[in-house]
Design a protein around this motif. Structure first.
Motif, short mmCIF file in Angstrom:
data_model
loop_
_atom_site.label_atom_id
_atom_site.label_comp_id
_atom_site.label_asym_id
_atom_site.label_seq_id
_atom_site.Cartn_x
_atom_site.Cartn_y
_atom_site.Cartn_z
N CYS A 61 0.04 3.16 3.51
CA CYS A 61 0.48 2.70 4.86
C CYS A 61 1.60 1.68 4.80
O CYS A 61 2.01 1.15 5.84
CB CYS A 61 -0.73 2.12 5.61
SG CYS A 61 -1.21 0.49 5.01
N CYS A 115 0.86 -1.20 0.00
CA CYS A 115 0.00 0.00 0.00
C CYS A 115 0.89 1.24 0.00
O CYS A 115 1.74 1.41 0.87
CB CYS A 115 -0.88 -0.03 1.26
SG CYS A 115 -1.85 1.47 1.47
N CYS A 142 -5.43 -0.35 5.79
CA CYS A 142 -5.93 1.03 6.02
C CYS A 142 -7.17 1.33 5.20
O CYS A 142 -7.77 2.41 5.33
CB CYS A 142 -4.83 2.05 5.69
SG CYS A 142 -4.53 2.24 3.92
N CYS A 158 -6.58 -1.57 0.24
CA CYS A 158 -5.62 -2.05 1.23
C CYS A 158 -6.39 -2.65 2.41
O CYS A 158 -7.29 -2.01 2.96
CB CYS A 158 -4.76 -0.88 1.72
SG CYS A 158 -3.72 -1.29 3.14
ZN ZN Z 1 -2.82 0.82 3.47
#
Ligand code: ZN
Ligand code: APR
Length: 235
Positions: free
Chosen positions: A121, A118, A140, A137
């Motif tokens: 994050c 991701c 997150c 993701c």
């Molecule tokens: Zn993420």
């Protein structure tokens, strides 16, 4: 006679996967002779044209399903299993052929093509299907920001601390199938040598770093690597 307690560090590059049918980068007809790395393998490319980056990696991910490890990958997995001393395999490759051959003490310093990360994050997950904007993701929840878990030009390679520790403790450093064109990997032979290791290059032809090696063996990895491993284990 190679004392079993010796520590071996191996660095592989695209050349070890060539006989499996995975294209190298800088040989004639290599990937960078057909594609512009600046438009495909940089963070800027991902920000400016995410779909083109997705298409490039999806094509290479599909190809990976149709290839298998070759005797060179298998020989390194055997050496790791049967060797009595320390063994670290550092690969610049983002294919999964070393794992599929059974290697475990493996450091993917340029990341892994069959994992996604991701961009928000940094969470990394294994993922076999196509990269697309619909991907969200799991950590997150952000969608449309998943990227290949691959180190692009201008980004820091992974696990460098562990790599330098292994180089410090190496008695023998072996480079297989790499042109020595990209740092920091291209500097590992000199680092290992400076810390007392012997160095060996197993490659199809001379590379940019050949002068750094105490010994070289020329030939396709699928022949030269199993031969070298056989000798080592029989010694
Ligand atoms: Zn993420
Ligand atoms: N057996 C052994 N060596 C081979 C074989 C083979 N069958 N075929 C090619 N080679 C050698 C070539 O002679 C060359 O020295 O493998 C090397 C491949 O060099 P590159 O294509 O430059 O690949 P690599 O050294 O892994 O590139 C390093 O550059 O683009 C970045 O991130 C990418 O990890 C890659 C890094």
């Amino acid at each position: 006679m190679m004392a079993d307690r010796e520590n071996i560090v191996v660095l592989t590059g695209a050349g070890i996967s060539a006989e499996s049918g995975v294209a190298t980068f800088r040989d004639k007809d290599g990937i960078w002779s057909k594609f512009d790395w600046q438009k495909l393998a940089t963070p800027e490319a991902f920000e400016s044209d995410q779909q083109t980056v997705y298409d490039f990696y999806n094509t290479r991910r599909h190809k990976l399903r149709d290839v298998s490890p070759n005797p060179a990958h298998e020989a390194l997995a055997r050496l790791e299993r049967e060797w009595g001393g320390g063994f670290t395999l550092i690969t610049q490759n983002i294919d999964n052929l070393h794992e599929r051959a059974g290697s475990q003490a493996l450091i993917h310093m340029h990341g892994e093509m069959m994992k996604i990360r991701c961009a928000e994050c940094e969470t990394v997950t294994p993922y076999d299907d196509d990269l697309s904007f619909d991907l969200a993701c799991r950590a997150c929840g952000e969608s449309g920001r998943m990227r290949p878990h691959v180190v692009w030009f201008g980004e820091m390679p992974l696990e460098m601390e562990g790599i330098y520790r292994a180089l410090q403790e190496a008695d023998l450093f072996v480079a297989i199938g790499t042109s020595g064109a990209v740092y920091p990997a291209a500097g590992f032979a000199a680092e290992a040598q400076a810390m007392g290791a012997r160095t060996l290059e197993l490659n199809l032809e001379d590379s940019d770093i050949t002068p750094r090696f105490d010994a070289v063996r020329r030939g396709p990895a699928g022949a030269v690597v199993p031969e070298w491993v056989e000798e080592l284990l029989d010694a």
